[in-house]
Design a protein around this motif. Structure first.
Motif, PDB file in Angstrom:
ATOM      1  N   GLU A 178       0.851  -1.180   0.000  1.00 45.67           N
ATOM      2  CA  GLU A 178       0.000   0.000   0.000  1.00 45.67           C
ATOM      3  C   GLU A 178       0.895   1.240   0.000  1.00 45.67           C
ATOM      4  N   PRO A 179       0.895   2.064  -1.056  1.00 43.71           N
ATOM      5  CA  PRO A 179       1.872   3.155  -1.171  1.00 43.71           C
ATOM      6  C   PRO A 179       1.738   4.211  -0.087  1.00 43.71           C
ATOM      7  N   ARG A 180       0.539   4.386   0.485  1.00 45.84           N
ATOM      8  CA  ARG A 180       0.391   5.412   1.509  1.00 45.84           C
ATOM      9  C   ARG A 180       0.944   4.966   2.854  1.00 45.84           C
ATOM     10  N   LEU A 181       1.204   3.675   3.008  1.00 49.84           N
ATOM     11  CA  LEU A 181       1.741   3.160   4.256  1.00 49.84           C
ATOM     12  C   LEU A 181       3.126   2.557   4.083  1.00 49.84           C
ATOM     13  N   ASP A 182       3.465   2.150   2.896  1.00 50.47           N
ATOM     14  CA  ASP A 182       4.755   1.517   2.634  1.00 50.47           C
ATOM     15  C   ASP A 182       5.689   2.538   2.003  1.00 50.47           C
ATOM     16  N   SER A 183       6.591   3.123   2.817  1.00 47.65           N
ATOM     17  CA  SER A 183       7.485   4.163   2.309  1.00 47.65           C
ATOM     18  C   SER A 183       8.521   3.609   1.347  1.00 47.65           C
ATOM     19  N   GLY A 184       8.690   2.308   1.318  1.00 45.97           N
ATOM     20  CA  GLY A 184       9.665   1.730   0.401  1.00 45.97           C
ATOM     21  C   GLY A 184       9.113   1.461  -0.982  1.00 45.97           C
ATOM     22  N   MET A 185       7.831   1.601  -1.153  1.00 44.27           N
ATOM     23  CA  MET A 185       7.220   1.332  -2.448  1.00 44.27           C
ATOM     24  C   MET A 185       7.285   2.569  -3.332  1.00 44.27           C
ATOM     25  N   VAL A 186       7.753   2.416  -4.535  1.00 41.58           N
ATOM     26  CA  VAL A 186       7.876   3.516  -5.489  1.00 41.58           C
ATOM     27  C   VAL A 186       6.820   3.336  -6.562  1.00 41.58           C
ATOM     28  N   VAL A 187       5.849   4.256  -6.590  1.00 40.34           N
ATOM     29  CA  VAL A 187       4.837   4.194  -7.627  1.00 40.34           C
ATOM     30  C   VAL A 187       5.385   4.833  -8.898  1.00 40.34           C
ATOM     31  N   GLU A 188       4.674   4.653  -9.974  1.00 41.24           N
ATOM     32  CA  GLU A 188       5.197   5.054 -11.285  1.00 41.24           C
ATOM     33  C   GLU A 188       5.496   6.540 -11.366  1.00 41.24           C
ATOM     34  N   GLU A 189       4.617   7.389 -10.806  1.00 43.89           N
ATOM     35  CA  GLU A 189       4.828   8.831 -10.928  1.00 43.89           C
ATOM     36  C   GLU A 189       5.986   9.330 -10.067  1.00 43.89           C
ATOM     37  N   GLU A 190       6.479   8.477  -9.151  1.00 42.01           N
ATOM     38  CA  GLU A 190       7.596   8.883  -8.304  1.00 42.01           C
ATOM     39  C   GLU A 190       8.935   8.384  -8.826  1.00 42.01           C
ATOM     40  N   GLU A 191       8.932   7.643  -9.903  1.00 41.99           N
ATOM     41  CA  GLU A 191      10.188   7.128 -10.443  1.00 41.99           C
ATOM     42  C   GLU A 191      11.021   8.268 -11.022  1.00 41.99           C
ATOM     43  N   ARG A 192      12.315   8.223 -10.773  1.00 43.68           N
ATOM     44  CA  ARG A 192      13.226   9.279 -11.197  1.00 43.68           C
ATOM     45  C   ARG A 192      14.417   8.652 -11.896  1.00 43.68           C
ATOM     46  N   PRO A 193      14.999   9.351 -12.852  1.00 41.64           N
ATOM     47  CA  PRO A 193      16.228   8.836 -13.479  1.00 41.64           C
ATOM     48  C   PRO A 193      17.367   8.847 -12.474  1.00 41.64           C
ATOM     49  N   PRO A 194      18.389   8.057 -12.691  1.00 40.50           N
ATOM     50  CA  PRO A 194      19.529   8.032 -11.765  1.00 40.50           C
ATOM     51  C   PRO A 194      20.150   9.424 -11.635  1.00 40.50           C
ATOM     52  N   PHE A 195      20.575   9.750 -10.426  1.00 37.65           N
ATOM     53  CA  PHE A 195      21.182  11.051 -10.169  1.00 37.65           C
ATOM     54  C   PHE A 195      22.638  11.033 -10.596  1.00 37.65           C
ATOM     55  N   ASP A 196      23.011  12.007 -11.426  1.00 33.71           N
ATOM     56  CA  ASP A 196      24.388  12.136 -11.901  1.00 33.71           C
ATOM     57  C   ASP A 196      25.003  13.367 -11.249  1.00 33.71           C
ATOM     58  N   VAL A 197      25.895  13.142 -10.299  1.00 31.67           N
ATOM     59  CA  VAL A 197      26.482  14.253  -9.557  1.00 31.67           C
ATOM     60  C   VAL A 197      27.287  15.184 -10.454  1.00 31.67           C
ATOM     61  N   TRP A 198      27.782  14.644 -11.590  1.00 32.94           N
ATOM     62  CA  TRP A 198      28.640  15.453 -12.470  1.00 32.94           C
ATOM     63  C   TRP A 198      27.907  15.969 -13.695  1.00 32.94           C
ATOM     64  N   ALA A 199      26.597  15.863 -13.707  1.00 38.06           N
ATOM     65  CA  ALA A 199      25.844  16.391 -14.848  1.00 38.06           C
ATOM     66  C   ALA A 199      26.103  17.890 -14.979  1.00 38.06           C
ATOM     67  N   PRO A 200      26.556  18.369 -16.138  1.00 40.33           N
ATOM     68  CA  PRO A 200      26.871  19.803 -16.298  1.00 40.33           C
ATOM     69  C   PRO A 200      25.635  20.670 -16.059  1.00 40.33           C
ATOM     70  N   LEU A 201      25.844  21.808 -15.414  1.00 33.88           N
ATOM     71  CA  LEU A 201      24.752  22.712 -15.084  1.00 33.88           C
ATOM     72  C   LEU A 201      25.103  24.136 -15.477  1.00 33.88           C
ATOM     73  N   LEU A 202      24.082  24.896 -15.850  1.00 27.76           N
ATOM     74  CA  LEU A 202      24.251  26.313 -16.145  1.00 27.76           C
ATOM     75  C   LEU A 202      24.430  27.097 -14.845  1.00 27.76           C
ATOM     76  N   PRO A 203      25.049  28.266 -14.888  1.00 23.10           N
ATOM     77  CA  PRO A 203      25.188  29.086 -13.669  1.00 23.10           C
ATOM     78  C   PRO A 203      23.856  29.387 -13.012  1.00 23.10           C
ATOM     79  N   GLN A 204      22.816  29.658 -13.824  1.00 25.55           N
ATOM     80  CA  GLN A 204      21.513  29.946 -13.230  1.00 25.55           C
ATOM     81  C   GLN A 204      20.915  28.715 -12.557  1.00 25.55           C
ATOM     82  N   GLU A 205      21.274  27.525 -13.065  1.00 26.27           N
ATOM     83  CA  GLU A 205      20.800  26.307 -12.406  1.00 26.27           C
ATOM     84  C   GLU A 205      21.505  26.105 -11.065  1.00 26.27           C
TER      85      GLU A 205
END
Length: 696
Positions: A53-80
């Protein structure tokens, strides 16, 4: 392994597909709806973890919460980079507002991988992009995140001292995540300086964003230095750091946070569901980030708190400390300080060893008698010893220890949250009464003194202190919205009785105190203030009587529950009765007399209170110990005048009470902490009725 025969399967094979039954049953349910059977228990809720049950199980990832892997070195603009820094400031202020680190600061993924963000480990093969210099991440962003974590670390250390309450004022859970506890402040400051120099000298970042980023790095540096500074080592340096931070904050406001496209990679730097990967037992809650202007306002309020703290560190009148603490609760603006400021202010007053970093318990006792009666503690001891008729030694050491504990805990309590503050006051009233009776015992060994002799009023020092605490306990119930409608009349009546006892005590003390000294001026201000306050509580008692059911038996039971702090067993230790104890029987008698009082005018009482307060405001006579808080004390008087003006259209006599609509009285602590407002259309109707009656 040998296959099992069908008839050997556990449970047999007589299964039927019931999917259609559940589909039909849920056809009229809204998406995300939930049906709970009767008797649904915590055990049932915990078992939902097994079914996902997603509202009680904090370990469950529903589809809308899926995220791409985080890349610490992904280039960013100064404004970002600028946007990420601003958002990290917002989450820091949200943590100071009482939210968990796992839902605020640690949602910044760079804070979790800070140990990997070094310039010398930049991966090879990064695309060369002049608009996205790779040094922005390991130099600029890393310095800012390190400053953020170190500020949180130093704040956490102060908050963990126990002056404010974990899980109530703030959240201490780190989720086994580092706040750079092992890194020195100086190393973090060096990193911020290096980042600033790189931005100014590298010429790889366009001018507008150079200024914006440098201002944010400098603001972070100033905040870190202020948190780390010793306020007593150099008050001028502490104040300079606050002013420097204000200047940088002003520059930051001039270069507002950029608006990024939804597709910007900077959005991936924050994961509101990161708590599921941390060692945290707090259920996940996505916290909405306020507009960035509110974040800058919160930092501005933080600087205001530090500035007031710097002024308090140079304030050596305990009465002024008391006033400053009360004003923070009585005035809606500025709002209550954040827990960090309230905790560090308590540390400034008393660090567990010395008061204001240099005074011992004797000094506290001396200030108490000097600020109340204008005499020193030593002169009190000397007079009693010379005039006592008792052969037993006086318990000065015990009195001093008890007074020191009472005073330091009392001043600290002024910076608790309002609920804890009131709770402490209720518990302290017994100790204050015992302290009063012990001073009574000391003076009872001396011959009778004239009322004009200052030493006759030694016990009154403790009595006026206790009565002011009782008054605050009663009136704070309105501010905290604790009272039911039926309880309000008694609260106003009892407040007037406490004030009456306080005024009588001041009348006696003013006969003996030296004219025009600080203690005298403070007493005269308190006398005028309390007279006006009493003139407001008495008509409120009369106006709110229609809220009562007059079911005396039930009202008495409620009275005993609400005022149980006044009847504790601790009072049995004293042979002296408590002054101005709540008396329900007297209250019932007064109700009958008030209804029959043809001379009493509620509206005239408010006008009388205003006539007392207005000259105090115009003369700016705010008493002897207001000091740098004179303007705020005057603002308190203005607020009371405003309450009087809003209530002047109430009935002009008790004969008009049957036609008064008590429902027009609305209590709103944001307008006034103790008194209601009279709804505008109701006030207009009252004026029309008065006009018609005058014409008749």
């Amino acid at each position: 392994m040998q296959n099992l025969a069908i008839d050997e399967l556990p449970g047999g094979d007589n299964f039927s597909d019931v999917t259609s039954i559940f589909i039909d049953a849920a056809a009229h349910m809204e998406p995300g709806g939930l049906i709970l059977r009767e008797g649904f228990t915590l055990q049932d809720a915990m078992s939902a973890f097994e079914i996902g049950e997603p509202r009680l199980d904090s370990g469950m990832v529903v589809e809308e919460e899926e995220r791409p892997p985080f890349d610490v070195w992904a280039p960013l603009l100064p404004q970002e980079i600028c946007w990420i820094i601003d958002r990290s400031f917002s989450y820091e202020m949200l943590w100071h507002a009482g939210n968990p680190l796992a839902h605020t600061v640690f949602t910044c993924l760079y804070a979790l991988v800070i140990s990997e963000m070094h310039a010398d480990v930049l991966p090879y093969g990064l695309d060369h992009d002049a608009l996205r210099p790779p040094q922005l991440i390991p130099v600029v962003l890393r310095a800012s995140i390190c400053g953020l974590l170190k500020c949180c670390d130093l704040s956490w250390r102060e908050l963990s001292k126990g002056h404010v309450h974990d899980a109530e004022d703030w959240q201490s859970d780190k989720g086994d995540t580092s706040l750079l506890e092992g890194m020195s402040v100086q190393n973090v400051i060096i990193g911020l300086d290096v980042a600033t120099n790189w931005l100014l000298k590298s010429k790889k970042v366009p001018d507008p964003w150079v200024t914006a980023l440098v201002a944010r790095l400098n603001l972070r540096k100033a905040l870190l230095q202020t948190i780390d500074a010793n306020i007593f080592k150099s008050t001028s340096v502490f104040l300079d750091l606050i002013n420097i931070a204000r200047n940088h904050l002003k520059t930051v406001r001039t270069y507002p946070s950029p608006n990024l496209a939804p597709t910007s990679a900077a959005h991936l730097a924050f994961d509101p569901y990161i708590a599921r990967t941390l060692n945290s037992t707090v259920p996940i809650r996505v916290i909405d980030v306020p507009p960035i202007t509110e974040t800058w306002d919160a930092i501005d309020a933080l600087l205001d708190g530090w500035e007031e703290q710097q002024l308090l560190s140079q304030t050596f009148n305990v009465s002024t400390w008391e006033l400053a603490g009360n004003l923070r609760v009585w005035l809606p603006n500025p709002p209550l300080r954040i827990p960090y400021i309230r905790s560090s202010t308590q540390s400034v007053f008393y660090d567990g060893l010395l008061v204001l970093n240099k005074y011992n318990p004797t000094w506290v006792m001396d200030r108490f008698f000097f600020e109340t009666l204008g005499v020193s503690y030593q002169s009190v001891i000397q007079f009693v010893e010379q005039n006592t008729q008792s052969t037993r030694p006086q318990p000065w050491a015990d009195l001093q220890r008890g007074h020191f504990k009472l005073m330091t805990e009392y001043i600290r309590a002024l910076w608790y949250n309002p609920c804890r503050r009131r709770r402490y006051f209720m518990k302290a009233l017994v100790d204050l009464h015992i302290y009063y009776t012990r001073l009574m015992a000391v003076t009872s060994t001396m011959p009778d003194l004239q009322s004009t002799h200052i030493m006759k009023h030694i016990p009154a020092c403790a009595l006026v202190w206790r009565l002011s605490v009782v008054r605050e306990v009663v009136l704070s119930g309105f501010q905290l919205e604790l009272y039911t409608s039926e309880e309000k009349p008694f609260a106003y009546w009892y407040a007037s009785q406490v004030i009456e006892a306080h005024l009588a005590c001041l009348d006696d003390m003013l006969l003996a105190v030296q004219p025009d000294c600080l203690a005298d001026r403070e007493m005269r201000f308190q006398h005028s203030f309390l007279t006006a306050l009493q003139a407001m509580t008495i008509p409120m008692f009369a106006l709110s009587m229609p809220l009562m059911s007059f079911a005396w038996q039930q009202m008495h039971a409620n009275f005993l529950r609400r005022y149980k702090w006044a009847f504790g067993r601790g009072y049995d230790l004293s042979s002296v009765p408590a002054v101005a104890a709540p008396d329900f029987d007297n209250f019932t008698n007064v109700c009958g007399r008030m209804l029959q009082d043809e001379t009493f005018s509620p509206s005239d009482s408010f006008k009388f209170a205003q006539s007392i307060l207005t000259p105090l405001i115009e003369s700016r006579s705010a008493g002897g110990y207001a000091g740098l808080w004179t303007d705020e004390r005057i603002q308190l008087l203005r607020n009371l005048v405003g309450a009087c003006q809003r209530l002047q259209d109430v009935p002009s006599s008790m004969a008009e009470m049957p036609s008064f609509d008590v429902g027009l009285l609305k209590w709103d602590p944001q307008i006034n902490p103790w008194f209601p407002v009279l709804e505008s259309e109701g006030a207009e109707r009252r004026r029309n009725v008065h006009v018609r009656r005058a014409e008749t």
